[in-house]
Motif scaffolding. Sequence first.
Motif, mmCIF file in Angstrom:
data_model
loop_
_atom_site.group_PDB
_atom_site.id
_atom_site.type_symbol
_atom_site.label_atom_id
_atom_site.label_comp_id
_atom_site.label_asym_id
_atom_site.label_seq_id
_atom_site.Cartn_x
_atom_site.Cartn_y
_atom_site.Cartn_z
ATOM 1 N N GLY A 66 100.750 12.449 -65.884
ATOM 2 C CA GLY A 66 101.536 11.879 -64.867
ATOM 3 C C GLY A 66 102.206 12.732 -63.924
ATOM 4 O O GLY A 66 102.191 12.463 -62.671
ATOM 5 N N ARG A 67 102.178 13.966 -64.267
ATOM 6 C CA ARG A 67 102.842 14.796 -63.009
ATOM 7 C C ARG A 67 101.878 15.115 -62.025
ATOM 8 O O ARG A 67 102.163 15.593 -61.008
ATOM 9 C CB ARG A 67 103.267 16.154 -63.816
ATOM 10 N N ASN A 68 100.441 14.630 -62.238
ATOM 11 C CA ASN A 68 99.454 14.967 -61.095
ATOM 12 C C ASN A 68 99.358 13.473 -60.448
ATOM 13 O O ASN A 68 98.286 13.225 -60.372
ATOM 14 C CB ASN A 68 98.138 15.492 -61.877
ATOM 15 N N ALA A 69 100.511 13.049 -59.805
ATOM 16 C CA ALA A 69 100.299 11.865 -59.289
ATOM 17 C C ALA A 69 99.949 12.248 -57.689
ATOM 18 O O ALA A 69 100.768 12.736 -56.973
ATOM 19 C CB ALA A 69 101.783 11.278 -59.060
ATOM 20 N N PHE A 70 98.758 12.033 -57.124
ATOM 21 C CA PHE A 70 98.196 12.472 -55.866
ATOM 22 C C PHE A 70 97.979 11.241 -55.189
ATOM 23 O O PHE A 70 97.548 10.295 -55.761
ATOM 24 C CB PHE A 70 97.052 13.146 -56.051
ATOM 25 N N ASN A 71 98.111 11.368 -53.875
ATOM 26 C CA ASN A 71 97.667 10.106 -53.147
ATOM 27 C C ASN A 71 95.952 10.315 -52.853
ATOM 28 O O ASN A 71 95.638 11.109 -53.376
ATOM 29 C CB ASN A 71 98.412 10.260 -51.678
ATOM 30 N N ALA A 72 95.490 9.327 -52.276
ATOM 31 C CA ALA A 72 93.900 9.379 -52.187
ATOM 32 C C ALA A 72 93.574 10.531 -51.716
ATOM 33 O O ALA A 72 92.261 11.122 -52.135
ATOM 34 C CB ALA A 72 93.380 8.118 -51.598
ATOM 35 N N ARG A 73 93.808 11.148 -50.650
ATOM 36 C CA ARG A 73 93.569 12.299 -49.672
ATOM 37 C C ARG A 73 93.530 13.513 -50.800
ATOM 38 O O ARG A 73 92.846 14.335 -50.931
ATOM 39 C CB ARG A 73 94.234 12.265 -48.681
ATOM 40 N N GLN A 74 94.725 13.546 -51.465
ATOM 41 C CA GLN A 74 94.908 14.798 -52.304
ATOM 42 C C GLN A 74 94.130 14.976 -53.642
ATOM 43 O O GLN A 74 93.682 15.774 -53.966
ATOM 44 C CB GLN A 74 96.703 14.804 -52.998
ATOM 45 N N ALA A 75 93.754 13.561 -54.198
ATOM 46 C CA ALA A 75 93.142 13.514 -55.111
ATOM 47 C C ALA A 75 91.695 13.939 -54.700
ATOM 48 O O ALA A 75 91.189 14.427 -55.496
ATOM 49 C CB ALA A 75 93.164 12.233 -55.859
ATOM 50 N N PHE A 76 91.148 13.371 -53.689
ATOM 51 C CA PHE A 76 89.912 13.764 -53.090
ATOM 52 C C PHE A 76 89.789 15.401 -53.148
ATOM 53 O O PHE A 76 88.856 15.839 -53.396
ATOM 54 C CB PHE A 76 89.636 13.081 -51.798
ATOM 55 N N GLN A 77 90.753 16.170 -52.759
ATOM 56 C CA GLN A 77 90.954 17.312 -52.666
ATOM 57 C C GLN A 77 90.750 18.197 -53.634
ATOM 58 O O GLN A 77 90.409 19.190 -54.120
ATOM 59 C CB GLN A 77 91.857 18.063 -51.476
ATOM 60 N N GLN A 78 92.061 17.870 -54.581
ATOM 61 C CA GLN A 78 92.411 18.685 -55.770
ATOM 62 C C GLN A 78 91.532 18.249 -56.988
ATOM 63 O O GLN A 78 91.566 18.900 -57.916
ATOM 64 C CB GLN A 78 93.970 18.477 -56.059
ATOM 65 N N LEU A 79 91.288 16.857 -57.198
ATOM 66 C CA LEU A 79 90.496 16.632 -58.496
ATOM 67 C C LEU A 79 88.971 16.404 -58.321
ATOM 68 O O LEU A 79 88.546 16.895 -58.945
ATOM 69 C CB LEU A 79 91.136 15.019 -58.729
ATOM 70 N N PHE A 80 88.588 15.943 -56.976
ATOM 71 C CA PHE A 80 87.193 15.973 -56.734
ATOM 72 C C PHE A 80 86.543 17.127 -55.917
ATOM 73 O O PHE A 80 85.573 16.869 -55.348
ATOM 74 C CB PHE A 80 86.866 14.515 -56.008
ATOM 75 N N LEU A 81 87.547 17.995 -55.522
ATOM 76 C CA LEU A 81 87.142 19.054 -54.908
ATOM 77 C C LEU A 81 86.500 18.768 -53.365
ATOM 78 O O LEU A 81 85.432 19.720 -53.103
ATOM 79 C CB LEU A 81 86.068 20.007 -55.663
ATOM 80 N N GLY A 82 86.704 17.605 -52.848
ATOM 81 C CA GLY A 82 85.838 17.489 -51.580
ATOM 82 C C GLY A 82 84.818 16.947 -51.364
ATOM 83 O O GLY A 82 84.035 17.065 -50.430
ATOM 84 N N GLU A 83 84.112 16.625 -53.024
ATOM 85 C CA GLU A 83 82.731 16.274 -52.926
ATOM 86 C C GLU A 83 82.709 14.897 -52.200
ATOM 87 O O GLU A 83 83.467 13.997 -52.601
ATOM 88 C CB GLU A 83 82.428 16.148 -54.404
#
Length: 140
Positions: A66-83
């Motif tokens: 839960g502490r990794n609450a990212f907006n869509a842009r942040q998730a794209f960069q931090q979780l999906f590494l900009g793929e």
Amino acid sequence: MKPTFSHDHRIEMHLNNGMFNGKPLYIHYTSAETFPKIIASRCFMARPNYDRRGSAAKSGIYMVRGRNAFNARQAFQQLFLGEPKYRDSAKYCFVFTFNSEPYLTGNLISAGSTVEELIHPGNLSFSKINIIYQGRNPFL
């Protein structure tokens, strides 16, 4: 504090302490295309996505704490590494707790990352979780 579009201070309070009713919170991010399928089936399906992940795709339900609450842009960069194949993969999300202690495996997203990707090994029925929020990604 993790601000939300809806200014739902209850969600923010629970995300800040990472717990809801004494249980850890988790977030599963998903796309606008997949969200209604999850709702209709009342289950997260653990099918590997070979189109996006190639032959290395593994089955499982991917989530973060839960502490990794990212907006869509942040998730794209931090979780999906900009793929590029994952550009729209966090427009929606589910915030939930497990009803009983889950078996999860986890790894840091990449070297130097502080974000741990957790994997539930099989399908995950809504009957096994307590959903706190479901809908458009509410994080600013």
